[in-house]
Design an enzyme around this catalytic site. Sequence first.
Site, PDB file in Angstrom:
ATOM      1  N   LYS A  11       1.134   6.849  -6.446  1.00 36.74           N
ATOM      2  CA  LYS A  11       0.077   6.099  -5.795  1.00 36.74           C
ATOM      3  C   LYS A  11      -1.012   6.884  -4.895  1.00 36.74           C
ATOM      4  O   LYS A  11      -1.046   8.179  -4.773  1.00 36.74           O
ATOM      5  CB  LYS A  11       0.439   4.743  -5.081  1.00 36.74           C
ATOM      6  CG  LYS A  11       1.560   4.169  -5.796  1.00 36.74           C
ATOM      7  CD  LYS A  11       0.686   3.298  -7.242  1.00 36.74           C
ATOM      8  CE  LYS A  11       1.799   2.787  -7.923  1.00 36.74           C
ATOM      9  NZ  LYS A  11       2.686   1.888  -7.856  1.00 36.74           N
TER      10      LYS A  11
HETATM   11  C1  LIG Z   1       3.994   0.881  -8.335  1.00 37.47           C
HETATM   12  C2  LIG Z   1       3.448  -0.529  -8.536  1.00 37.47           C
HETATM   13  C3  LIG Z   1       4.324  -1.510  -7.887  1.00 37.47           C
HETATM   14  C4  LIG Z   1       5.644  -1.201  -7.109  1.00 37.47           C
HETATM   15  O1  LIG Z   1       5.332  -0.118  -6.302  1.00 37.47           O
HETATM   16  P1  LIG Z   1       6.704   0.375  -5.531  1.00 37.47           P
HETATM   17  O2  LIG Z   1       6.040   0.676  -4.172  1.00 37.47           O
HETATM   18  O3  LIG Z   1       6.977   1.337  -6.172  1.00 37.47           O
HETATM   19  O4  LIG Z   1       7.673  -0.810  -5.432  1.00 37.47           O
HETATM   20  C5  LIG Z   1       4.018  -2.774  -8.254  1.00 37.47           C
HETATM   21  N1  LIG Z   1       2.826  -3.228  -8.712  1.00 37.47           N
HETATM   22  C6  LIG Z   1       2.046  -2.279  -9.462  1.00 37.47           C
HETATM   23  C7  LIG Z   1       0.827  -2.817 -10.244  1.00 37.47           C
HETATM   24  C8  LIG Z   1       2.245  -0.972  -9.300  1.00 37.47           C
HETATM   25  O5  LIG Z   1       1.764   0.096 -10.188  1.00 37.47           O
END
Ligand SMILES: *Cc1c(COP(=O)(O)O)cnc(C)c1O
Length: 395
Positions: A184
């Site tokens: 991210k």
């Molecule tokens: C990555 C992601 C999540 C989950 O994030 P984590 O921190 O890995 O649990 C939830 N929603 C979306 C749209 C994502 O891209």
Amino acid sequence: MSQPFLPFARPDIDEATIAGVVEVLRSGWITTGPHVGRFEQALSSYVGGRTVRVLTSATAALEVALLVAGIKPGDEVILPALSFVASANVILRIGARPVFVDVDLKTRNIDLDQVEAAITRRTRAIMPVHFAGLPVDLDRLYSLARAHQLRVIEDAAHAIGTYWRGKPVGAVGDLVCFSFHPNKVITTIEGGAIVLTNADETAAVELHRFHGLRRDADGESEVYLAGGKYNLSDVSARIGLGQLARLSEFVSRRQHLAWRYLDALADWTVGDLPARGDDGHSWHLMTVLLPFEELGMTRPGFVRAMRDAGIGIGVHYSSMPSFELYRKLGYDHRAYPNADRIGRETVSLPLFPAMTDLDVDRVCDTLRRLAKPARASVSAAPVRAAERAAAAAKR
Ligand SMILES: *Cc1c(COP(=O)(O)O)cnc(C)c1O
């Protein structure tokens, strides 16, 4: 291979942050402690002073957000059919029912024109996703939510660094959840956060993330609910502090690279490019649709060919109702044709702050070379290519 392999994502952790992590490791206190408080404070400043609590992932944050918003078994929650599967899974995990709505082909965001028709007597919440960091129209979303008295839980996993009408996502609205997974925009290795609107729900998040347990001033414990175990470590929080300080730098670089991609591919008629957005777009992902069937190739074959050329490709995402779990629950992915097509045709090109402009050019050249109709199966391709060229000319 003369060029080093280019992954589709790579976190950028600077030396000062690494040194800070080493200090935490040597300090004797490595789990939840002072750095978690500092990170929550820094996130709070970023969202204009609203309260923020951090957890071990966005998945945990979304699940806890649903619980503190009072979503109950049997309630319905509206969400886009296209997202990472965590978005729908957390709704199932609390016993509620995901109600999918198709997405817009260009923005990849939930089609707000179709939300109203999905609202029933049982609908309690809307969970939009700011796909790839392009903000959902928050004015329209919240006026819909107000008109139907629905809670909003923004899945802002892609949207730390995203701005809507001059304010960061999280600075306005109801519950907003960020992710700090390594792919991210900023990372804490694993981690997530919830932006909250009132003290009762903040207290509930604190219980849900740590065994439902609270200690009084004398150190005695009381347990109020069967909470989970989602507290972030100080090691992660220290990384987050180093990352958050560089958020605007990261986003500017991502925008620059994304716009370079869009400009370099503007005359390319094979793939469909995502919406350009404005400077509020955080550009977590650069996703392109490729008509694999027309091109006479498969996505795995294309991904392999790109990898052999030294370029990593991601897939974000399959349409959620197309997964076995959801098919068995009776969902029909064909009811969401845009999500379905994106799910089959999408590929994510490399995009991360440490990439160079020349890396972008190399990806574009390789893409043009590898994603074109195989000579033997050009039948439908010229027709669609002509349609695309006409559409591109209109843009
Ligand atoms: C990555 C992601 C999540 C989950 O994030 P984590 O921190 O890995 O649990 C939830 N929603 C979306 C749209 C994502 O891209």
